[in-house]
Design a protein around this motif. Structure first.
Motif, PDB file in Angstrom:
ATOM      1  N   MET A 125       0.844  -1.202   0.000  1.00 39.28           N
ATOM      2  CA  MET A 125       0.000   0.000   0.000  1.00 39.28           C
ATOM      3  C   MET A 125       0.875   1.245   0.000  1.00 39.28           C
ATOM      4  SD  MET A 125      -2.999  -1.171   2.700  1.00 39.28           S
ATOM      5  CE  MET A 125      -1.834  -1.388   4.052  1.00 39.28           C
ATOM      6  N   TYR A 126       1.580   1.451  -1.108  1.00 38.32           N
ATOM      7  CA  TYR A 126       2.513   2.578  -1.162  1.00 38.32           C
ATOM      8  C   TYR A 126       1.812   3.919  -1.019  1.00 38.32           C
ATOM      9  CZ  TYR A 126       6.153   5.737  -2.764  1.00 38.32           C
ATOM     10  OH  TYR A 126       7.047   6.762  -2.850  1.00 38.32           O
ATOM     11  N   GLU A 127       0.632   4.052  -1.638  1.00 41.18           N
ATOM     12  CA  GLU A 127      -0.088   5.320  -1.554  1.00 41.18           C
ATOM     13  C   GLU A 127      -0.475   5.644  -0.112  1.00 41.18           C
ATOM     14  OE1 GLU A 127      -0.566   3.139  -3.916  1.00 41.18           O
ATOM     15  OE2 GLU A 127       0.074   4.292  -5.672  1.00 41.18           O
ATOM     16  N   VAL A 128      -0.930   4.623   0.632  1.00 37.84           N
ATOM     17  CA  VAL A 128      -1.268   4.836   2.051  1.00 37.84           C
ATOM     18  C   VAL A 128      -0.038   5.301   2.813  1.00 37.84           C
ATOM     19  CG1 VAL A 128      -2.030   3.716   4.186  1.00 37.84           C
ATOM     20  CG2 VAL A 128      -3.151   3.162   2.018  1.00 37.84           C
ATOM     21  N   PHE A 129       1.089   4.645   2.554  1.00 33.52           N
ATOM     22  CA  PHE A 129       2.345   5.056   3.191  1.00 33.52           C
ATOM     23  C   PHE A 129       2.695   6.497   2.829  1.00 33.52           C
ATOM     24  CE2 PHE A 129       6.880   5.671   2.138  1.00 33.52           C
ATOM     25  CZ  PHE A 129       7.397   5.728   3.414  1.00 33.52           C
ATOM     26  N   PHE A 130       2.504   6.854   1.564  1.00 42.14           N
ATOM     27  CA  PHE A 130       2.843   8.192   1.092  1.00 42.14           C
ATOM     28  C   PHE A 130       2.067   9.263   1.869  1.00 42.14           C
ATOM     29  CE2 PHE A 130       2.147  11.825  -1.700  1.00 42.14           C
ATOM     30  CZ  PHE A 130       3.417  12.089  -2.184  1.00 42.14           C
ATOM     31  N   TYR A 131       0.754   9.061   2.005  1.00 40.74           N
ATOM     32  CA  TYR A 131      -0.075  10.056   2.693  1.00 40.74           C
ATOM     33  C   TYR A 131       0.228  10.091   4.187  1.00 40.74           C
ATOM     34  CZ  TYR A 131      -2.736   9.151  -1.590  1.00 40.74           C
ATOM     35  OH  TYR A 131      -3.114   8.950  -2.886  1.00 40.74           O
ATOM     36  N   VAL A 132       0.291   8.911   4.805  1.00 41.40           N
ATOM     37  CA  VAL A 132       0.527   8.835   6.254  1.00 41.40           C
ATOM     38  C   VAL A 132       1.903   9.380   6.599  1.00 41.40           C
ATOM     39  CG1 VAL A 132       0.797   7.251   8.207  1.00 41.40           C
ATOM     40  CG2 VAL A 132      -1.065   6.908   6.573  1.00 41.40           C
ATOM     41  N   HIS A 133       2.881   9.117   5.740  1.00 37.65           N
ATOM     42  CA  HIS A 133       4.241   9.619   5.998  1.00 37.65           C
ATOM     43  C   HIS A 133       4.249  11.141   6.038  1.00 37.65           C
ATOM     44  CE1 HIS A 133       8.471  10.630   5.121  1.00 37.65           C
ATOM     45  NE2 HIS A 133       8.761   9.485   5.722  1.00 37.65           N
ATOM     46  N   PHE A 134       3.604  11.752   5.068  1.00 33.44           N
ATOM     47  CA  PHE A 134       3.585  13.220   5.001  1.00 33.44           C
ATOM     48  C   PHE A 134       2.889  13.821   6.233  1.00 33.44           C
ATOM     49  CE2 PHE A 134       1.640  17.243   3.752  1.00 33.44           C
ATOM     50  CZ  PHE A 134       2.729  17.925   3.222  1.00 33.44           C
ATOM     51  N   LEU A 135       1.680  13.339   6.528  1.00 27.30           N
ATOM     52  CA  LEU A 135       0.923  13.895   7.656  1.00 27.30           C
ATOM     53  C   LEU A 135       1.537  13.490   8.990  1.00 27.30           C
ATOM     54  CD1 LEU A 135      -2.726  13.291   6.388  1.00 27.30           C
ATOM     55  CD2 LEU A 135      -1.483  15.454   6.467  1.00 27.30           C
ATOM     56  N   GLY A 136       2.000  12.228   9.090  1.00 26.00           N
ATOM     57  CA  GLY A 136       2.567  11.742  10.346  1.00 26.00           C
ATOM     58  C   GLY A 136       3.814  12.499  10.755  1.00 26.00           C
ATOM     59  N   VAL A 137       4.694  12.762   9.804  1.00 26.30           N
ATOM     60  CA  VAL A 137       5.925  13.503  10.106  1.00 26.30           C
ATOM     61  C   VAL A 137       5.591  14.922  10.552  1.00 26.30           C
ATOM     62  CG1 VAL A 137       8.008  14.505   9.096  1.00 26.30           C
ATOM     63  CG2 VAL A 137       7.404  12.129   8.619  1.00 26.30           C
ATOM     64  N   LEU A 138       4.637  15.556   9.881  1.00 25.95           N
ATOM     65  CA  LEU A 138       4.254  16.920  10.240  1.00 25.95           C
ATOM     66  C   LEU A 138       3.708  16.984  11.666  1.00 25.95           C
ATOM     67  CD1 LEU A 138       3.904  19.852   9.321  1.00 25.95           C
ATOM     68  CD2 LEU A 138       1.635  19.230   8.466  1.00 25.95           C
ATOM     69  N   ILE A 139       2.786  16.066  11.984  1.00 28.64           N
ATOM     70  CA  ILE A 139       2.201  16.039  13.340  1.00 28.64           C
ATOM     71  C   ILE A 139       3.271  15.730  14.379  1.00 28.64           C
ATOM     72  CG2 ILE A 139       0.575  14.822  14.846  1.00 28.64           C
ATOM     73  CD1 ILE A 139      -1.170  14.365  12.362  1.00 28.64           C
ATOM     74  N   PHE A 140       4.137  14.782  14.073  1.00 25.30           N
ATOM     75  CA  PHE A 140       5.173  14.389  15.027  1.00 25.30           C
ATOM     76  C   PHE A 140       6.139  15.534  15.325  1.00 25.30           C
ATOM     77  CE2 PHE A 140       9.558  12.754  15.486  1.00 25.30           C
ATOM     78  CZ  PHE A 140       9.439  12.219  16.750  1.00 25.30           C
ATOM     79  N   LEU A 141       6.621  16.218  14.283  1.00 21.60           N
ATOM     80  CA  LEU A 141       7.595  17.285  14.496  1.00 21.60           C
ATOM     81  C   LEU A 141       6.970  18.484  15.212  1.00 21.60           C
ATOM     82  CD1 LEU A 141       9.653  17.242  11.163  1.00 21.60           C
ATOM     83  CD2 LEU A 141      10.350  16.407  13.423  1.00 21.60           C
ATOM     84  N   VAL A 142       5.742  18.850  14.841  1.00 19.51           N
ATOM     85  CA  VAL A 142       5.078  19.970  15.523  1.00 19.51           C
ATOM     86  C   VAL A 142       4.829  19.618  16.996  1.00 19.51           C
ATOM     87  CG1 VAL A 142       2.975  21.352  15.648  1.00 19.51           C
ATOM     88  CG2 VAL A 142       4.030  20.886  13.425  1.00 19.51           C
ATOM     89  N   GLY A 143       4.301  18.394  17.233  1.00 19.10           N
ATOM     90  CA  GLY A 143       4.069  17.962  18.611  1.00 19.10           C
ATOM     91  C   GLY A 143       5.356  17.871  19.393  1.00 19.10           C
ATOM     92  N   GLY A 144       6.405  17.348  18.756  1.00 25.62           N
ATOM     93  CA  GLY A 144       7.697  17.250  19.437  1.00 25.62           C
ATOM     94  C   GLY A 144       8.285  18.602  19.767  1.00 25.62           C
ATOM     95  N   TYR A 145       8.072  19.575  18.892  1.00 20.89           N
ATOM     96  CA  TYR A 145       8.596  20.922  19.143  1.00 20.89           C
ATOM     97  C   TYR A 145       7.959  21.523  20.397  1.00 20.89           C
ATOM     98  CZ  TYR A 145       9.614  25.876  18.489  1.00 20.89           C
ATOM     99  OH  TYR A 145      10.025  27.172  18.684  1.00 20.89           O
ATOM    100  N   TYR A 146       6.635  21.438  20.499  1.00 24.77           N
ATOM    101  CA  TYR A 146       5.957  22.014  21.663  1.00 24.77           C
ATOM    102  C   TYR A 146       6.220  21.203  22.931  1.00 24.77           C
ATOM    103  CZ  TYR A 146       3.522  25.422  18.809  1.00 24.77           C
ATOM    104  OH  TYR A 146       3.238  26.488  17.986  1.00 24.77           O
ATOM    105  N   HIS A 147       6.435  19.901  22.788  1.00 22.30           N
ATOM    106  CA  HIS A 147       6.729  19.075  23.957  1.00 22.30           C
ATOM    107  C   HIS A 147       8.098  19.409  24.540  1.00 22.30           C
ATOM    108  CE1 HIS A 147       6.702  15.591  26.601  1.00 22.30           C
ATOM    109  NE2 HIS A 147       7.889  15.217  26.104  1.00 22.30           N
ATOM    110  N   THR A 148       9.080  19.661  23.681  1.00 21.26           N
ATOM    111  CA  THR A 148      10.447  19.913  24.148  1.00 21.26           C
ATOM    112  C   THR A 148      10.707  21.376  24.467  1.00 21.26           C
ATOM    113  OG1 THR A 148      11.193  20.168  21.855  1.00 21.26           O
ATOM    114  CG2 THR A 148      11.361  17.968  22.840  1.00 21.26           C
ATOM    115  N   LYS A 149       9.793  22.256  24.069  1.00 23.67           N
ATOM    116  CA  LYS A 149      10.030  23.697  24.256  1.00 23.67           C
ATOM    117  C   LYS A 149      10.202  24.058  25.722  1.00 23.67           C
ATOM    118  CE  LYS A 149       8.347  28.129  22.506  1.00 23.67           C
ATOM    119  NZ  LYS A 149       7.252  28.810  21.772  1.00 23.67           N
ATOM    120  N   GLY A 150       9.410  23.440  26.604  1.00 28.77           N
ATOM    121  CA  GLY A 150       9.503  23.752  28.026  1.00 28.77           C
ATOM    122  C   GLY A 150      10.776  23.255  28.661  1.00 28.77           C
TER     123      GLY A 150
END
Length: 611
Positions: free
Chosen positions: A237-262
């Motif tokens: 399911m390459y297409e599923v991976f393609f979409y999830v990879h894009f959105l998952g990385v974005l959510i992870f990095l934004v969440g990680g930024y706010y988690h580590t900011k403090g």
């Protein structure tokens, strides 16, 4: 990433100092490793570039007589050591199942990377009060170490990155390292989370705090991303991976930024956004430059409209006019965006460019006029962009449905990417392909012939091995091979070995009388036997066999009759790549063979896969 209230002021000072210092030391170690690899890679590149200067003197020392290598020579010890390294690092493999292979270099890097991070995670974890392996120390430090790796993980996943620039290793070869480092960070972050839950009695109450919710959200996204990135899921399911990879990385990095900011750790996160944005900017510029005619929404001449054709049940050929400023080297890939075929209009899929960026073979000189008539339909292999697409599922399955109707589709081209093997200093080049893997070996084959004609290559023998299911597959590239062989200079010995693993499905090709094909010129008739034209079968060096290729025997035979430098390039399934690696291990490419005058063998592997 918070610390416990049980921490003393002395503990907190030591804790903060080590959480800053240790990730930096890991980066110094990685930078030193990349520098060493870069020096080694660029050294080999320069050696290959300048090897031809002393080529003739070298040949006198390593020639063969009747296929037997000359006597033992201690002067070849450095070359024997290099070949020993090549075999151990890249041809000894860890094979998992039928489709997953890791060479020893990848295994070493994986183990060394994990050990490095674990050492820094657990050293000096004794608290000021004397408690060894204090959970608050190592569980929080692990989070800082993992966070510090996000920039390099992101860079390794992009097409235009500093790691490739420093090491000379292409992005596709670094993709395994990208996945490995991401999964290592995933493991460390779950250890951090588990340690925090165990050491913090008020964890449930803390869930109401935004910084902790951001961290939990990031880990949920990361967990989903890791699951869909596993090869069985990614390949099905390459297409599923393609979409999830894009959105998952974005959510992870934004969440990680706010988690580590403090905890003052967000400075490790934001560079990831910079690396990603830089890569997207470069790719956007390429799209505009190479596809500028699209931005006026014009149709017709000048636009990149691609013709589709179903060559076999599992292979689609795409042909489109080459953009004026688009140039590539043999073996490189391009990302194709087909809005009318893909689910989302910006999906980009990588394919090897099967055509050859040269005018030499398309214009016969005076002494080659006899070969001009065979150019025919093979002209696209040096006048157009040609792609042979192996049909799997999802996107390629939709493309097959379009090809059945022979429809024309609009295509955006992004590229070229990847390395091109420099084979100018090799005496013998062997090219091995299976099915659509000929997309890689054909342009390399044509390039060798062109460079020998121009006097830019030392090659004296080229072997083209192609394993296919049916004889009709040869028609994909038949005239290109005919033209190339007829243009090959007498100094270059050309051997074409075609292995047909199944009988042709077309009964009407079973005899000469039933397989006469008319070309556009009424006087030009092509007579075929078992789907192969007699003009192809009558070429010097061409041999077809109805059996599976015994790659072990074929490669050992070439090694035994070769001296100097030998290159082997392979593109096909994991099975073909494994067979070639096995054939070129000890003793074929071992120190004893090199010291006795055997060839120095370099292996280039381009396996099928999903980027």
């Amino acid at each position: 990433m918070s610390s416990s209230d049980q921490f003393s002021e002395a503990d907190q000072t030591l804790f903060d100092d080590e959480n800053t210092k240790y990730p930096e030391q890991v980066w110094y170690t990685l930078a030193a490793f990349l520098f060493v690899i870069g020096c080694f890679q660029w050294g080999l590149f320069l050696h290959s570039k300048f090897a031809r200067r002393g080529h003739h003197e070298f040949d006198e020392e390593t020639t063969t007589t009747n296929g037997v290598h000359q006597k033992f020579s201690l002067r070849r010890i450095p070359l024997a050591l290099i070949n020993f390294y090549r075999v151990v690092a890249f041809r000894w493999t860890l094979e998992i199942g039928q489709s997953y292979t890791l060479n020893m270099a990848e295994v070493f890097v994986t183990v060394a990377y994990i050990v490095l991070l674990l050492i820094y995670a657990f050293i000096n974890t004794t608290s000021v009060e004397g408690q060894k392996l204090d959970i608050i120390y190592w569980s929080n430090r692990i989070a800082f170490l993992a966070s510090s790796q996000f920039p390099i993980v992101t860079a390794l996943g992009t097409k235009n990155n500093f790691v490739s620039l420093v090491t000379g290793i292409s992005y596709d070869k670094l993709n395994y390292i990208h996945r490995m480092t991401a999964r290592t960070c995933f493991m460390l972050l779950w250890v951090h989370g588990a340690g925090h839950i165990v050491s913090d009695p008020d964890f449930e109450e803390s869930l109401s705090e935004p910084w902790l919710r951001a961290g939990v959200t990031a880990m949920v996204a990361f967990s989903i991303l890791i699951i869909v990135s596993l090869r069985p899921v990614r390949s099905k399911m390459y297409e599923v991976f393609f979409y999830v990879h894009f959105l998952g990385v974005l959510i992870f990095l934004v969440g990680g930024y706010y988690h580590t900011k403090g905890a003052d750790g967000s400075y490790w996160i934001w560079p990831s956004f910079v690396f990603w944005a830089f890569d997207r900017f470069i790719r956007a510029v390429r799209l505009v430059v190479f596809n500028h005619s699209y931005f006026g929404f014009k149709s017709g001449t000048g636009t990149m409209d691609a013709a589709t054709e179903l060559l076999s049940e599992n292979v689609v050929r795409l042909r489109l006019c080459r953009p004026p400023h688009f140039h590539w080297s043999p073996g490189q890939t391009a990302y194709l965006i087909m809005p009318s075929v893909s689910t989302l209009p910006f999906e980009a899929h990588p394919f090897t460019i099967a055509s050859f960026d040269s005018s030499l073979l398309s214009t016969a000189s005076a002494e080659d006029q006899s070969s001009a008539e065979v150019t025919g339909s093979s002209a696209p292999f040096w006048k157009e962009l040609v792609f042979l697409v192996n049909v799997q599922g999802g996107f390629t399955k939709k493309l097959k449905e379009v090809a059945v109707k022979k429809e024309t589709i609009k295509v955006f081209v992004d590229g070229p990417y990847g390395p091109s093997p420099d084979l100018g200093s090799y005496d013998t080049s062997v090219l091995v392909a299976g099915g659509s893997g000929v997309s890689y070996t054909l342009p390399v084959f044509l390039n060798i012939i062109e460079r020998v004609r121009k006097g830019k290559s030392s090659c004296t023998r080229v072997v083209f091995i192609w394993s296919i299911r049916g004889a009709e597959y040869v028609q994909w590239i038949e005239e290109a091979l005919i033209n190339a062989v007829q243009l090959a200079p007498p100094s270059l010995a050309v051997s074409i070995r075609i292995f047909i693993t199944a009988s042709s499905s077309r009964e009407d090709h079973s005899s000469i009388s039933s397989s006469t094909e008319k070309k556009s010129n009424p006087e030009h008739m092509v007579v075929r036997k078992n789907s192969l034209s007699l003009s192809f079968l009558s070429l010097r060096g061409v041999k077809t066999e109805n059996r599976r290729a015994d790659l072990d025997a074929l490669l050992k035979e070439e090694v035994n009759v070769t001296s100097g430098r030998m290159s082997v390039g392979v593109c096909g399934s994991q099975g073909i790549a494994r067979a070639v690696r096995h054939a070129l291990r000890f003793p074929v490419s071992g120190p004893s063979s090199i010291l006795s005058g055997g060839p120095s063998v370099t292996l280039h592997v381009e396996s099928f896969g999903y980027a």
